[in-house]
Structure formats: C-alpha cells, structure tokens
Write an enzyme that holds these catalytic residues in place. Structure first.
Site, PDB file in Angstrom:
ATOM      1  N   GLY A  23       2.821   1.992  -2.225  1.00  0.00           N
ATOM      2  CA  GLY A  23       3.252   2.761  -3.800  1.00  0.00           C
ATOM      3  C   GLY A  23       4.248   1.983  -4.390  1.00  0.00           C
ATOM      4  CE  LYS A  24       6.034  -3.437  -2.338  1.00  0.00           C
ATOM      5  NZ  LYS A  24       5.146  -3.212  -1.111  1.00  0.00           N
ATOM      6  CB  THR A  25       2.864  -1.574  -8.063  1.00  0.00           C
ATOM      7  OG1 THR A  25       3.084  -2.755  -7.432  1.00  0.00           O
ATOM      8  CG2 THR A  25       2.694  -2.073  -9.513  1.00  0.00           C
ATOM      9  CB  SER A  26       2.332   3.762  -8.429  1.00  0.00           C
ATOM     10  OG  SER A  26       1.125   3.243  -8.068  1.00  0.00           O
ATOM     11  CG  ASP A  32       0.868  -6.190  -6.069  1.00  0.00           C
ATOM     12  OD1 ASP A  32       0.234  -6.772  -5.623  1.00  0.00           O
ATOM     13  OD2 ASP A  32       0.595  -4.752  -5.980  1.00  0.00           O
ATOM     14  CB  THR A  60      -2.244  -3.086  -1.869  1.00  0.00           C
ATOM     15  OG1 THR A  60      -1.768  -2.766  -3.088  1.00  0.00           O
ATOM     16  CG2 THR A  60      -1.058  -4.217  -1.328  1.00  0.00           C
ATOM     17  N   GLY A  76       0.801  -1.184   0.116  1.00  0.00           N
ATOM     18  CA  GLY A  76      -0.191  -0.117  -0.043  1.00  0.00           C
ATOM     19  C   GLY A  76       0.870   1.388   0.126  1.00  0.00           C
TER      20      GLY A  76
END
Lengths: 586, 117
Positions: free
Chosen positions: A20-23, A45, A504, A18
C-alpha cells in the site's frame, strides 16, 4: 498520523509490492495539500494507478491535480526509464553492428541493476532541481532507493572507476556510466537522502511476521547509511470489530495481533501508525481522505452476495496433472511473501502421500516449515539451501580468488558489487543446479528467491547454456544437459507462478512471466494464494475484499495463466503434514 | 607515445562481478591497464554494452565483429591497428607497445641472448 507530523522536504515510502505504498503516498500528499502546502507527488510504481486514483491522466510530466489545489503529480515508470536508457545506447548501432551483437547488448542492459540505477537517476533529477524545490514545499515519493544503490554511490572508488573514466570493467554501477549526468548531482542527491532535516523515510508493512522482519532489515540497512529519520506505518490492519464476525476474521485478527505484539526490536522504537483495512480499493478522493482519517469513508454498501468462487479450480487439479508425469522438477516462483515455500511444501507432501519419491528444497530463511516435515513421510526428503550462507561462501570465494591484486578502492567496490541483489541469486542458483539433476528420476520441488533477481539468474544460466553448446559443437559430444536446457523443457520442468489477487502482486507476477518467456521458459500454471474469494468469509468487510479479488482473478485467467489454481486464505497457518496436505487435496 | 584501445565484450553485472563466475581475466586486466596508465601509456577502454557506438564507428572493429562475432572480444588496437584479440594484454606486451624497458619474466628469459631468439 505521526508520519505526517512536521514533514520535511522529502518523504519516501518504502516496502514490498502490495503493502500500500502508493495509496499511503497519495493519501499523505492529499493531506498535506489540504493543509495548504504545495506538494509534488511522484509515483515510480510501474503499475501506477495515481491517474486512476485522481481521475485524470498523469504520465511522465508534472500535472496539477485539478481536484486538489496545491497538489501536482508525476509518474515515472522505472521500466520505461531503463528502456529509454537502453535505447539511448543501442539505438544508434542497430543495423550498424551485427544483429546478434545488438541483441547481446540489449540482454546485458535488461538486468535488475539497470532498472534500479535508471530509477535512481530519475530521483536525482528531482532531488537536486532548484526550480522544482522553489515550487514545492514537499515532494512525496511512493518508493525509495535501495541501500545497495546508495552505498555504491557513496564509494569514492565507484566514482573514479565508472563515472569519470568508465573503464574499470564490471560493476553494478555500469549502467550509470552511460548516463551523462554529473558526479556532483549524484553526490548532492545522496547527501539530501542522508539529511534528516530534509528527508523522512516511511516504512510500510502489513501486520505479518515475515513482512515485519523484512521491514526491520530495510530499516537497519538504510539507518546505517544515514537515513535515520524513519517512521513505520502498519497498513491494512483488520479492525477489531470484524473479529467476531466469523472464524476466519477472528483468526486473522489474532495472527495480526501476535505479529504486532512481537514487533522486531529495531522497529518498536520508531514512531508508528496503524491504518485499518478498508473494504474497498482506494480510488477517488473521498476514499483517499478517509484512509488517514480513520473513518469508513463511504456509506457501507449492502453486503455483497458471497463471492462467486465456486467454479474456480483448486490446487488438487494441478497436482494430479503433475503427478501423472511420475518425475520432474517443479519450481514455485514469485515475489517474497506470496507463500511459495508453503505451497512448495504442500505440493511435495501431496506427492509423498501418493507414494511418489519427492525431494523438497527450500531457500526460505524461516526454516521451521521444512524442519517440521523432516522424516514425516517415507517418500519425502527435505533439504534447505541457506541463501545467506551460500552468498557468504560465494563472496568469500570471489574476494579470495579475484580480489587479491586490487587496491583498497577496487576491493571496496568489488565487495559492494558482491552485495548486489544478483549475487545472492547467483549463489543460490549454483546450489540449486546441483540438486535439480535428480528430477530425471524423481520429483524435485523447490521454492526460489524473489523475482527481481530471477531474470539475471536465468540470463546467467543462458550464457552458460550457449557456452556449453559451443563446446559441444567442437568436441562432438552432444549428451550434456545444462540447467537451462532442463528448465526450458516442459516435459521435465514445470514452473508455477505464485501470486496474490491484488493489483501490484499480479502485475509483478506478469512481469516475472514475461522475463521467463524471454529466457525461453514457459510457466506451466499460476497459483493465486491466500485468496479471500476462495475462503468465502462471512465478515462483511472481508466479504467485500473477496468480491474485489474477482476482477484480479479474472485478469489472471484471461490474460496471464494457461492453468490456474486458487488456494484459500487459511484460518490457521498451514504447518505440518496434515494442514499442508489439506491445501493440495480436494 | 602509442595509443592503446581495448574493445571489451559487453560487460555488466552478469559478465562482470555478479556473473556465474567472476572473470579473473577482467580483474587482472583492470590492474594491468591501471599499471600501464601509471607508466604514462594512454589506454582507452570501450565496453560493448555501454559504448557500442565506439565499436560501430571504427571500421577495423566493426569488421572484426562481423567476421568473428562478439565472442572473439576483447580486441586490442595499438595506434589503430590490431595488436591482439581474444584476450587481454599482459604487462610485458603493454611495455613492449609502449617502448618501455622490457619486463623480464621471472625464472626464464634471462639465459637468452637478448634479441636473437
């Protein structure tokens, strides 16, 4: 953005769900591709929305991103990887061995270790595939292996024990034994990770004291393993311009500023970037490109109508229902950082204010919350389980009683296995088991450790339960109650799942619920904490984030929760009896 | 030389080191079997959670599982025949199967006639 300056071959983003790793990984990969590099973006993810972000289907194969020349993406679902591994082992014997034996094997292979190791196995293929390395100048991963996994792989004892002959019995590396990849490959992967010329680790955090402390621990653990080239990104910082808009925004801005001013020393030395909170979710190329460019990215849409959160239930309604039972165990579960401890304290304080005897037990390492309550209300008892102390005690006991005959390698392996995420959970659970029996007479309210380990904990309790039943059959004594029987009895135990109204965290909570159900425990209610929608902020940016929460709240209500309560984000940290009571009061 | 095969119960974190209790029997067995190997005795171990096919492919083991269930494991075969079930072999037993010089248990046995009892 410093974390993208002169990037090495591999970039890993790490941080809890949550943040924001993926972003950030997506935005970083786009930025590199826009600069003319050939980039592979790898998402592990399980809720990967990389496909949605780029508006095309991706999945478990290399797919060129049509809208971004030079960028290719791949989605790895670690749960699916673990499932595939499980099926490789179990599939051939299904229908051949007795059904209960097959079920037993599946249960053994459903722990956190299997998922963690299966994910590492997937990393390994990418880190050592020469053809892939020839095709791509950069590989960007939206997650990173844990310190525990890397240390295990660095132990010579682990290799000789499991990967070559797989016959020394038990280890967290067990799941690797069945994977027919070679030792050389794992070694090469670990070497690549520890090589600063090839690997950069980007720690992703939010501007919250607890999150930053956790990231500082991750930093130290991985730095000790040779992953020395680390960068810090503080994501989702509320822009100063919003602070004047309403009291809630001002309080958040002040809290974030305090957290950043008190940055743990270990992090202060790292190259650091701050990324501003955006009013929208990061979907589509324009918003991704804007994320790191420091622009708003799109024309500001008109401020939405105040979020329609009026009809949403509050915590007080849940507390009324639970209080009616007069006694019982109330467990708050969820990932670290969602506010389990605060909500556990709020529920306990409300019981005590109604004159109901209640014992609040917390394992929160930040002891100050429990301490402020001690002695404050007659009906309230507070105790604290120190997970670190419990774990150390348990480790020492195991090493002393079980490790005596081992050689040096065997002992090192045992010690590392005792650093597995399961160990802390088990140690803490043993301490909990002693307390929960009180719930037959009064209320016991407890928070618990993070979810990833919880399944194993419950599995272990399940095994204990079966063992007890077997003994009961032989001896004819039938009045014994195991912890597991108590947890499964809805009249005695109410599990409250705590989450946040973001993609997430909701997904992680749903997975926790699934694991609990697998263990025969039906969560009683969900609590969405720190809700902006419930707080109804005036700040335009926060109001739009509040509106964005509604879809997640709706998902929880329709798909996951039997009962739901919403707790608004507080302007002031809820510490002390009065503020805690306000959370659970009408 | 005889071949010793150990069919373990499902071992992973939860029954091994990270379980509610670390099995002393497992730790001791690992050390004893390692000792047997050093004596040149061929010892194979199969973990139900990781190599269930080895259990399914062996008629003796499969039959044992059907009759007695997985809770009756471990099962020890010597040259394919059942030698022991429900616990791990001691060093004395390993030595006997291997035809190694018998280990005299300390403090007992030395008064005996050496075969008549």
């Amino acid at each position: 953005m410093r974390f993208l300056d002169q990037p090495p071959r591999f970039l890993f983003f790490t941080g809890k769900g949550g943040v924001g790793k993926t972003s950030l990984a997506c935005a970083g990969a786009v930025r590199l591709a826009d600069a003319g590099r050939r980039v592979l973006l790898v998402s592990t993810d399980p809720a990967s929305n990389v496909g949605q972000v780029f508006g095309q289907e991706i999945g478990n194969a290399l797919v060129p991103i049509a809208a971004v020349p030079g960028l290719t993406a791949l989605e790895i679902d670690p749960e699916a990887a673990a499932g595939a591994y499980r099926e490789r082992i179990v599939g051939p014997v299904r229908g051949v061995l007795p059904d209960d034996v097959v079920r037993g094997i599946e249960e053994q292979l459903s722990g956190a270790c299997t998922t963690e190791i299966a994910a590492f196995d997937e990393f390994t293929g990418l880190l050592t595939d020469q053809a892939l390395l020839a095709d791509f100048e950069h590989i960007v991963f939206d997650t990173a292996p844990t310190g525990h996994t890397i240390r295990l792989l660095q132990l010579p004892g682990a290799w000789s024990g499991f990967l070559e002959s797989s016959d020394n019995g038990a280890s967290c590396l067990g799941p690797l034994a069945g994977l027919d990849k070679q030792r050389r490959k794992y070694r090469a992967a670990v070497d690549a990770l520890a090589d600063p010329a090839r690997t950069r680790l980007v720690l992703v955090a939010r501007a919250q004291a607890s999150t930053l402390r956790e990231v500082a621990r991750t930093h130290e653990e991985l730095a000790a393993l040779g992953l020395g080239r680390q960068y810090l990104v503080v994501n989702g910082v509320l822009p100063d311009t919003e602070a004047g808009a309403d009291p809630l925004a001002a309080a958040i801005a002040a809290r974030e500023a305090d957290a950043l001013a008190a940055l743990p020393a270990a992090l202060a030395a790292l190259p650091c970037d701050r990324v501003a909170l955006k009013p929208y979710n990061l979907v589509g190329l324009p918003s991704l490109r804007a994320l790191l460019a420091g622009e708003s990215g799109e024309a500001a849409p008109p401020a939405p109508a105040p979020a329609a959160a009026d009809g949403l239930p509050r915590l007080a309604a849940l507390v009324d229902d639970i209080a009616a039972a007069g006694h019982g165990l109330v467990m708050l579960m969820g990932k670290g950082g969602v506010g389990k401890t605060t909500l556990a304290a709020a529920v306990a304080v409300e019981f005590a204010r109604r004159g109901l005897a209640v014992h609040l037990t917390t394992s929160d390492p930040a002891a100050h919350l429990a301490e402020t309550l001690e002695g404050s209300l007659d009906a309230l008892t507070v105790s604290r389980i120190d997970p670190h102390a419990e774990t150390e005690r348990y480790r020492a006991e195991v090493l002393a009683t079980r490790g005596g005959d081992l050689d040096e390698q065997g002992r090192a392996l045992l010690e590392e296995d005792l650093r597995s995420p399961c160990t802390e959970e088990i140690a803490v659970f043993q301490a909990f088991s002693r307390i929960i029996r009180e719930a037959g007479r009064s209320f016991v309210v407890m928070d618990t450790a993070p979810t990833g380990h919880t399944l194993l904990l419950l599995d272990a309790a399940g095994a204990y339960h079966r063992e007890m039943v077997r003994h009961m059959d032989k001896s004819g004594v039938a009045h014994y109650t195991t912890p597991m029987m108590q947890l499964r009895d809805p009249a005695r135990t109410r599990v409250l799942i705590v989450t946040l109204a973001e993609t997430t965290p909701v997904l992680e909570a749903a997975r926790l619920q699934h694991d609990l159900r697998r263990a025969g425990i039906e969560p009683w209610a969900w609590i969405i904490n720190n809700s902006l929608a419930a707080a109804q902020p005036a700040s335009p940016l926060l109001a739009r984030r509040a509106a964005a929460e509604l879809a997640q709240i709706d998902t929880v209500r329709r798909e996951h929760a039997r009962r739901l309560a919403l707790v608004p984000l507080q302007a002031v940290e809820p510490v002390g009896v009065d503020r805690l009571a306000a959370l659970a009061a009408d | 030389m005889k071949t010793i095969q150990i069919f373990d119960p499902a071992l992973c974190c939860s029954t091994g080191v990270c379980g509610t209790e670390v099995g002393q029997a497992l730790v001791t067995a690992a050390a004893d079997l390692d000792w047997a190997r050093q004596q040149g005795l061929p010892v194979e171990r199969f973990n139900l959670a990781q190599q269930p096919l080895a259990f399914a492919d062996n008629a003796v083991v499969r039959g044992f599982l059907e009759r007695s269930g997985q809770d009756a494991l471990p099962l020890v075969l010597v040259d394919g025949e059942v030698a022991l079930a429900g616990r791990y072999p001691s060093r004395t037993e390993l030595a006997r199967w291997a035809g190694l010089p018998t280990l005299q248990p300390r403090g007992e046995g030395s008064t005996c006639c050496g075969g008549c009892c």
